[in-house]
Write an enzyme that holds these catalytic residues in place. Structure first.
Site, PDB file in Angstrom:
ATOM      1  N   LYS A  11       0.833  -1.202   0.000  1.00  0.00           N
ATOM      2  CA  LYS A  11       0.000   0.000   0.000  1.00  0.00           C
ATOM      3  C   LYS A  11       0.869   1.254   0.000  1.00  0.00           C
ATOM      4  O   LYS A  11       2.007   1.214   0.474  1.00  0.00           O
ATOM      5  CB  LYS A  11      -0.863   0.027   1.276  1.00  0.00           C
ATOM      6  CG  LYS A  11      -2.029  -0.929   1.284  1.00  0.00           C
ATOM      7  CD  LYS A  11      -2.855  -0.727   2.557  1.00  0.00           C
ATOM      8  CE  LYS A  11      -4.024  -1.694   2.603  1.00  0.00           C
ATOM      9  NZ  LYS A  11      -5.034  -1.448   1.564  1.00  0.00           N
ATOM     10  N   ARG A  60     -10.369 -11.387   2.024  1.00  0.00           N
ATOM     11  CA  ARG A  60     -11.217 -12.443   1.451  1.00  0.00           C
ATOM     12  C   ARG A  60     -10.518 -13.792   1.507  1.00  0.00           C
ATOM     13  O   ARG A  60     -11.168 -14.832   1.530  1.00  0.00           O
ATOM     14  CB  ARG A  60     -11.621 -12.056   0.025  1.00  0.00           C
ATOM     15  CG  ARG A  60     -10.477 -11.881  -0.923  1.00  0.00           C
ATOM     16  CD  ARG A  60     -10.860 -11.118  -2.186  1.00  0.00           C
ATOM     17  NE  ARG A  60     -10.931  -9.665  -1.975  1.00  0.00           N
ATOM     18  CZ  ARG A  60     -11.265  -8.791  -2.913  1.00  0.00           C
ATOM     19  NH1 ARG A  60     -11.558  -9.215  -4.124  1.00  0.00           N
ATOM     20  NH2 ARG A  60     -11.301  -7.490  -2.643  1.00  0.00           N
TER      21      ARG A  60
HETATM   22  N1  BES Z   1      -8.252  -3.582   4.398  1.00  0.00           N
HETATM   23  C1  BES Z   1      -8.382  -3.198   3.048  1.00  0.00           C
HETATM   24  C2  BES Z   1      -9.671  -2.443   2.763  1.00  0.00           C
HETATM   25  C3  BES Z   1      -9.768  -1.052   3.299  1.00  0.00           C
HETATM   26  C4  BES Z   1      -9.171   0.009   2.648  1.00  0.00           C
HETATM   27  C5  BES Z   1     -10.531  -0.798   4.415  1.00  0.00           C
HETATM   28  C6  BES Z   1      -9.305   1.284   3.134  1.00  0.00           C
HETATM   29  C7  BES Z   1     -10.674   0.491   4.891  1.00  0.00           C
HETATM   30  C8  BES Z   1     -10.053   1.534   4.247  1.00  0.00           C
HETATM   31  C9  BES Z   1      -8.358  -4.433   2.147  1.00  0.00           C
HETATM   32  O1  BES Z   1      -7.577  -5.477   2.577  1.00  0.00           O
HETATM   33  C10 BES Z   1      -7.815  -3.996   0.829  1.00  0.00           C
HETATM   34  O2  BES Z   1      -6.689  -3.642   0.774  1.00  0.00           O
HETATM   35  N2  BES Z   1      -8.641  -4.057  -0.201  1.00  0.00           N
HETATM   36  C11 BES Z   1      -8.263  -3.641  -1.492  1.00  0.00           C
HETATM   37  C12 BES Z   1      -8.825  -4.638  -2.465  1.00  0.00           C
HETATM   38  C13 BES Z   1      -8.278  -4.479  -3.864  1.00  0.00           C
HETATM   39  C14 BES Z   1      -6.826  -4.841  -3.900  1.00  0.00           C
HETATM   40  C15 BES Z   1      -9.070  -5.380  -4.789  1.00  0.00           C
HETATM   41  C16 BES Z   1      -8.839  -2.249  -1.738  1.00  0.00           C
HETATM   42  O3  BES Z   1      -9.942  -1.959  -1.273  1.00  0.00           O
HETATM   43  O4  BES Z   1      -8.146  -1.450  -2.348  1.00  0.00           O
HETATM   44 MN    MN Z   2      -5.560  -5.296   1.940  1.00  0.00          MN
END
Ligand code: BES
Ligand code: MN
Ligand code: ZN
Length: 507
Positions: free
Chosen positions: A286, A360
């Site tokens: 990230k 997931r």
């Molecule tokens: N934990 C995150 C989702 C999230 C992001 C929650 C910001 C709260 C605030 C999750 O694990 C994630 O990173 N999801 C990705 C999925 C994508 C790679 C398909 C996302 O939402 O960008």
């Molecule tokens: Mn994530």
């Protein structure tokens, strides 16, 4: 230490205790709510209204401080149009009341009369209790303890016992919700999967007649073939843990009667929570900005934990299993790569194309695992997608379900708890976005409908059980300048579970 809430009928002939304050609601027509209970104060109140130009608009306050310890202080709070008193305003009013009382009154008397119903009363109580929450574990200089110890609600209704029941449930919810917030607010160097497991063991010890705990480490998960879970936890030096708390609220009732050993005699409702104690994104790292908030990525599991505690406090006669899928998502030489293919516990193969779609993966294997309980219903909670925050913001959690009854019950509970959700779609058409040319599916579905395709992914692991998924990415914590856990959706789940007691006994 938190405040005590009590119910009483009238103000007369009472020992008011030290630093008493009356909280009096006034509408935009300057009508005093429950004025029949306040006859002796009428003149003082009217003087205060005219002296301060008080208009009665929503959330306006004026306070008259007592001149000595035994005199009564008066806090006037505007409610605007009394026919438009909604749950959002009630929550705001509760906050306002708490912040005006906490520093200088010890005993408060909130004059309600018959102005609100049980549901509104419950919403107000929980909001008042939640206003007293603060997390100070890492401040070397703690804030002063609030002065306020007791809040008495003055009601003149006949169905006082209904109000007592509501109050007791809200206190139990508050205790659970605070446990969720405490756990989620802990920094990620403290709250890792093993710490989480220790907290669950402690909780089980605190309620030995109601709870049992079981923890699966990576060795056990390897044996079970939980390779999607392990693909996430393997990248971290902190071992992944699948933590199971069983709440035997029905068994223990019968046990008490028959002296029998506890077991799950009735098929349980299963709660599953995403417990990613820190989400760096893994190899699909990230960006740095705001990454600190990814310590809250275990809020789903913390919600399960807090709900189990609230259940114990409320002693609801139900069987509930809470599964917390705890792992840390880190980049390392052992971390999974985009392109890796894993076989999940149910034999399905998953091509991991983005290691940041890790929630997931840990949930998939956990959803398969909990089917051994043959659950009445499975409800999972996860801070699953940023896309859900884009869709619904910080007001409503997204709800997805394969079962009309579960969905209906959750929606009803959501309104009563004022812990709001919004029904999102799971049409087959979306599933195509998860097609992989290498494996049975891939773990990402592209840009469009990101929260939907994440839920579609989960649906492939729940077989035919009644199931609902709550995407709580926007609601589990408040972001920005003072990020902190909200403890949602503990109130929603507790109201849902309480409704299952009622429908259970009428079967
Ligand atoms: N934990 C995150 C989702 C999230 C992001 C929650 C910001 C709260 C605030 C999750 O694990 C994630 O990173 N999801 C990705 C999925 C994508 C790679 C398909 C996302 O939402 O960008
Ligand atoms: Mn994530
Ligand atoms: Zn995550």
């Amino acid at each position: 230490m938190s405040i005590k809430l009590k119910l009483t009928h009238s103000l007369s002939n009472k020992k008011l205790g030290k630093h008493p304050c009356y909280v009096i609601f006034i509408d935009e027509d300057k009508q005093i709510i429950a004025s029949d209970l306040l006859a002796e104060f009428q003149d003082n109140i009217n003087k205060l209204i005219s002296r301060s130009n008080f208009s009665g608009k929503a959330n306006e306050v004026v306070i008259h401080h007592a001149l000595n310890d035994n005199e009564v202080s008066l806090l006037l709070v505007g409610i605007g149009n009394k026919n438009k008193l909604n749950a959002t305003l009630l929550q705001k009013l509760a906050k306002t009341v708490y912040s005006n009382l906490s520093s200088h009154s010890k005993n408060a008397y909130v004059v309600l009369g018959d102005s609100i119903d049980e549901v509104q009363f419950g919403q107000f109580c929980l909001a008042l209790l939640n206003s007293s929450y603060s997390f100070q574990n890492y401040k070397s200089q703690k804030a002063d303890n609030p002065h306020l110890t007791t809040v008495n609600f003055i009601i003149n209704l006949d169905n006082q016992s209904a109000f007592e029941t509501v109050l007791a449930l809200q206190v139990a919810i508050f205790q659970g919700q605070s446990a969720t917030r405490d756990l989620a607010n802990e920094p990620p160097n403290v709250c890792n999967p093993v710490y989480f497991a220790e907290q669950a063991k402690k909780l089980a010890k605190a309620y030995p007649d109601l709870l049992t705990v079981q923890v699966l480490g990576e060795k056990e998960m390897t044996k079970l073939g939980m390779n999607c879970f392990l693909a996430v936890s393997r990248g971290s030096d902190n071992e992944g843990q699948l933590i199971i708390l069983e709440y035997h609220g029905l068994a223990s009732e019968k046990q008490a009667k028959k002296g029998k050993k506890k077991k799950l005699e009735d098929k349980p409702i299963v709660l599953v929570g995403k417990g990613v104690t820190f989400d760096t994104g893994g190899i699909s790292l990230k960006p740095a900005l705001g990454m600190g908030e990814m310590k809250f990525d275990m809020s789903g599991a913390a919600t399960v934990f807090g709900t189990m505690k609230a259940l114990c406090e409320a002693r609801l006669p139900l069987n509930v299993v809470g599964a917390m899928a705890c792992a840390e998502n880190m980049p390392s030489g052992k971390a999974s790569r985009p392109g890796d293919i894993m076989t999940a516990m149910n034999g399905k193969t998953v091509e991991i194309l983005n290691t940041d779609a890790e929630g997931r993966l840990v949930l998939a294997d956990t959803l398969v695992y909990v089917q051994r309980y043959q659950p009445k219903a499975i409800i999972d909670m996860a801070t699953l997608t940023g896309a859900c925050v884009v869709a619904l913001g910080h007001v409503r959690s997204g709800v997805y379900s394969n079962d009309e009854d579960v969905l209906f019950e959750l929606e009803q509970a959501s309104e009563i708890a004022h812990d709001r959700i919004w029904h999102m779609p799971l049409d087959d058409d979306y599933q195509e976005q998860l097609n992989s040319n290498m494996a049975d599916m891939q773990n990402i579905g592209g840009m469009p409908a990101g929260s939907v395709t994440a839920s579609c992914f989960l649906s492939k692991f729940v077989a035919d059980y009644p199931w609902a998924h709550l995407d709580i990415a926007g609601t589990a914590w408040q972001t920005g300048k003072e990020p902190q856990a909200t403890g949602r959706p503990v109130p929603l789940l507790m109201h849902y579970l309480q409704r299952q007691v009622v429908s259970h006994s009428s079967e």
